[in-house]
Design a protein around this motif. Sequence first.
Motif, PDB file in Angstrom:
ATOM      1  N   PHE A 240       0.846  -1.190   0.000  1.00  0.00           N
ATOM      2  CA  PHE A 240       0.000   0.000   0.000  1.00  0.00           C
ATOM      3  C   PHE A 240       0.881   1.239   0.000  1.00  0.00           C
ATOM      4  O   PHE A 240       2.054   1.192   0.378  1.00  0.00           O
ATOM      5  CB  PHE A 240      -0.972   0.013   1.187  1.00  0.00           C
ATOM      6  N   ASN A 241       0.317   2.342  -0.443  1.00  0.00           N
ATOM      7  CA  ASN A 241       1.060   3.583  -0.621  1.00  0.00           C
ATOM      8  C   ASN A 241       0.517   4.680   0.291  1.00  0.00           C
ATOM      9  O   ASN A 241      -0.697   4.844   0.424  1.00  0.00           O
ATOM     10  CB  ASN A 241       0.971   4.052  -2.076  1.00  0.00           C
ATOM     11  N   VAL A 242       1.431   5.422   0.895  1.00  0.00           N
ATOM     12  CA  VAL A 242       1.085   6.501   1.828  1.00  0.00           C
ATOM     13  C   VAL A 242       1.778   7.768   1.358  1.00  0.00           C
ATOM     14  O   VAL A 242       2.942   7.734   0.945  1.00  0.00           O
ATOM     15  CB  VAL A 242       1.546   6.161   3.262  1.00  0.00           C
ATOM     16  N   ILE A 243       1.071   8.890   1.418  1.00  0.00           N
ATOM     17  CA  ILE A 243       1.686  10.170   1.071  1.00  0.00           C
ATOM     18  C   ILE A 243       1.471  11.169   2.198  1.00  0.00           C
ATOM     19  O   ILE A 243       0.367  11.291   2.734  1.00  0.00           O
ATOM     20  CB  ILE A 243       1.140  10.730  -0.267  1.00  0.00           C
ATOM     21  N   GLY A 244       2.551  11.843   2.571  1.00  0.00           N
ATOM     22  CA  GLY A 244       2.483  12.867   3.606  1.00  0.00           C
ATOM     23  C   GLY A 244       2.592  14.261   3.002  1.00  0.00           C
ATOM     24  O   GLY A 244       3.544  14.543   2.255  1.00  0.00           O
ATOM     25  N   PHE A 245       1.628  15.118   3.304  1.00  0.00           N
ATOM     26  CA  PHE A 245       1.661  16.512   2.866  1.00  0.00           C
ATOM     27  C   PHE A 245       2.124  17.387   4.022  1.00  0.00           C
ATOM     28  O   PHE A 245       1.727  17.174   5.172  1.00  0.00           O
ATOM     29  CB  PHE A 245       0.271  16.972   2.413  1.00  0.00           C
ATOM     30  N   PHE A 246       2.954  18.388   3.713  1.00  0.00           N
ATOM     31  CA  PHE A 246       3.444  19.272   4.761  1.00  0.00           C
ATOM     32  C   PHE A 246       3.766  20.643   4.184  1.00  0.00           C
ATOM     33  O   PHE A 246       3.914  20.817   2.968  1.00  0.00           O
ATOM     34  CB  PHE A 246       4.679  18.688   5.447  1.00  0.00           C
ATOM     35  N   THR A 247       3.888  21.617   5.088  1.00  0.00           N
ATOM     36  CA  THR A 247       4.290  22.964   4.713  1.00  0.00           C
ATOM     37  C   THR A 247       5.658  23.295   5.292  1.00  0.00           C
ATOM     38  O   THR A 247       6.523  23.821   4.612  1.00  0.00           O
ATOM     39  CB  THR A 247       3.253  23.995   5.189  1.00  0.00           C
ATOM     40  N   ALA A 248       5.850  22.990   6.587  1.00  0.00           N
ATOM     41  CA  ALA A 248       7.148  23.172   7.261  1.00  0.00           C
ATOM     42  C   ALA A 248       7.688  24.588   7.115  1.00  0.00           C
ATOM     43  O   ALA A 248       8.821  24.808   6.679  1.00  0.00           O
ATOM     44  CB  ALA A 248       8.156  22.141   6.753  1.00  0.00           C
TER      45      ALA A 248
ATOM     46  N   ARG B 298       4.980   1.817   0.811  1.00  0.00           N
ATOM     47  CA  ARG B 298       5.670   2.939   0.170  1.00  0.00           C
ATOM     48  C   ARG B 298       5.255   4.237   0.838  1.00  0.00           C
ATOM     49  O   ARG B 298       4.068   4.459   1.067  1.00  0.00           O
ATOM     50  CB  ARG B 298       5.329   2.991  -1.318  1.00  0.00           C
ATOM     51  N   TYR B 299       6.241   5.084   1.141  1.00  0.00           N
ATOM     52  CA  TYR B 299       5.955   6.387   1.734  1.00  0.00           C
ATOM     53  C   TYR B 299       6.574   7.485   0.888  1.00  0.00           C
ATOM     54  O   TYR B 299       7.782   7.506   0.643  1.00  0.00           O
ATOM     55  CB  TYR B 299       6.504   6.490   3.151  1.00  0.00           C
ATOM     56  N   ASP B 300       5.736   8.393   0.418  1.00  0.00           N
ATOM     57  CA  ASP B 300       6.174   9.584  -0.294  1.00  0.00           C
ATOM     58  C   ASP B 300       5.758  10.805   0.512  1.00  0.00           C
ATOM     59  O   ASP B 300       4.787  10.757   1.277  1.00  0.00           O
ATOM     60  CB  ASP B 300       5.525   9.660  -1.680  1.00  0.00           C
ATOM     61  N   SER B 301       6.460  11.895   0.328  1.00  0.00           N
ATOM     62  CA  SER B 301       6.077  13.137   0.995  1.00  0.00           C
ATOM     63  C   SER B 301       6.293  14.308   0.052  1.00  0.00           C
ATOM     64  O   SER B 301       7.149  14.262  -0.836  1.00  0.00           O
ATOM     65  CB  SER B 301       6.877  13.336   2.285  1.00  0.00           C
ATOM     66  N   THR B 302       5.510  15.355   0.253  1.00  0.00           N
ATOM     67  CA  THR B 302       5.593  16.526  -0.611  1.00  0.00           C
ATOM     68  C   THR B 302       5.134  17.776   0.120  1.00  0.00           C
ATOM     69  O   THR B 302       4.244  17.711   0.964  1.00  0.00           O
ATOM     70  CB  THR B 302       4.730  16.326  -1.872  1.00  0.00           C
TER      71      THR B 302
ATOM     72  N   GLN C 170      -3.357   4.907  -0.667  1.00  0.00           N
ATOM     73  CA  GLN C 170      -4.382   4.361   0.222  1.00  0.00           C
ATOM     74  C   GLN C 170      -4.535   5.180   1.500  1.00  0.00           C
ATOM     75  O   GLN C 170      -5.565   5.135   2.158  1.00  0.00           O
ATOM     76  CB  GLN C 170      -4.051   2.899   0.576  1.00  0.00           C
ATOM     77  N   VAL C 171      -3.484   5.926   1.875  1.00  0.00           N
ATOM     78  CA  VAL C 171      -3.541   6.771   3.077  1.00  0.00           C
ATOM     79  C   VAL C 171      -2.891   8.120   2.772  1.00  0.00           C
ATOM     80  O   VAL C 171      -1.812   8.181   2.173  1.00  0.00           O
ATOM     81  CB  VAL C 171      -2.819   6.130   4.286  1.00  0.00           C
ATOM     82  N   VAL C 172      -3.560   9.185   3.192  1.00  0.00           N
ATOM     83  CA  VAL C 172      -3.027  10.537   3.095  1.00  0.00           C
ATOM     84  C   VAL C 172      -2.764  11.039   4.509  1.00  0.00           C
ATOM     85  O   VAL C 172      -3.597  10.874   5.406  1.00  0.00           O
ATOM     86  CB  VAL C 172      -4.025  11.480   2.389  1.00  0.00           C
TER      87      VAL C 172
ATOM     88  N   SER D 169      -2.661   2.351  14.062  1.00  0.00           N
ATOM     89  CA  SER D 169      -3.631   3.158  13.334  1.00  0.00           C
ATOM     90  C   SER D 169      -3.417   3.062  11.828  1.00  0.00           C
ATOM     91  O   SER D 169      -4.383   2.999  11.053  1.00  0.00           O
ATOM     92  CB  SER D 169      -3.536   4.620  13.782  1.00  0.00           C
ATOM     93  N   LEU D 170      -2.164   3.021  11.410  1.00  0.00           N
ATOM     94  CA  LEU D 170      -1.870   2.872   9.988  1.00  0.00           C
ATOM     95  C   LEU D 170      -2.364   1.524   9.484  1.00  0.00           C
ATOM     96  O   LEU D 170      -2.955   1.431   8.399  1.00  0.00           O
ATOM     97  CB  LEU D 170      -0.365   3.006   9.756  1.00  0.00           C
TER      98      LEU D 170
END
Length: 272
Positions: free
Chosen positions: A26-34, A61-65, A80-82, A264-265
Amino acid sequence: MIMKRTYTFAISFYLIVSQLQAQNQFNVIGFFTAQNDQAHISFVHEANKWFSKMASETGFRYDSTNDWNNLNSQTLSRYQVVIFLDTRPDKKEQREAFQKYMESDGAWMGFHFAAFALTPSDVPQNWDWYHNEFIGAGEYKSNTWRPTSAILKVDAKDHPGLKNIPTTFKSSPNEWYRWNLDLRKNKNIEVLLSIDPSSFPLGTGPKQHEIWHEGDYPVVWTNKNYRMIYFNMGHNDIDYEHHTNKELSHTFGNAVQDQLVLNSLLWLTRKK
């Protein structure tokens, strides 16, 4: 006793890792501003490293942007998870894409500042669906200071996210939020963890209103109409006083709290 508890959580952590490995990719993506607050920037960098490490160990898989323009239907269809690590989208088309994703059985995990909204401020409450319905907390009302560990108590012991989590445990240091809407009165909200009364007084000030002496403060909850979970954790302690911006605490590395996030994930990635 401490050695026994550490051993128990090492086993529990291994079992969660094994379950994540056993699941289909499964694929997870993390959104951030930082941006702006060093405490939130610190957490974002720490979280991205931690999720990347967990991904490499368990096979997801973990991606971030930090490009919120990626919050669109085409991109979201691949995940599958944001995760919202420190804020929320501001553009109309980004918000519409996220709402559609969640209403189409998408899954979301949010941390700390992802739920923040205050009018007037640089992050006003101008998204009713997200703050009032989806998260259910409404606007930010106040917080403790400085970042302090709290004793957290389990409110919903049968929830899959709380599997093998003790009835009470000590959290990592955090700045704790209070909200203007009563989550307990919302039939769609299930509070999973709240601050245990043994934590009071919570906070050190210097302002007296930044020290909590009593009250009911949910810190982890889910909305039963969606596959989502919100964690109020996500604010590291920073040495602002001496202007060094040195990190004085971290959010991850707490065995129980780490297992809570992995639990939780695992729950979010299971189909209904």
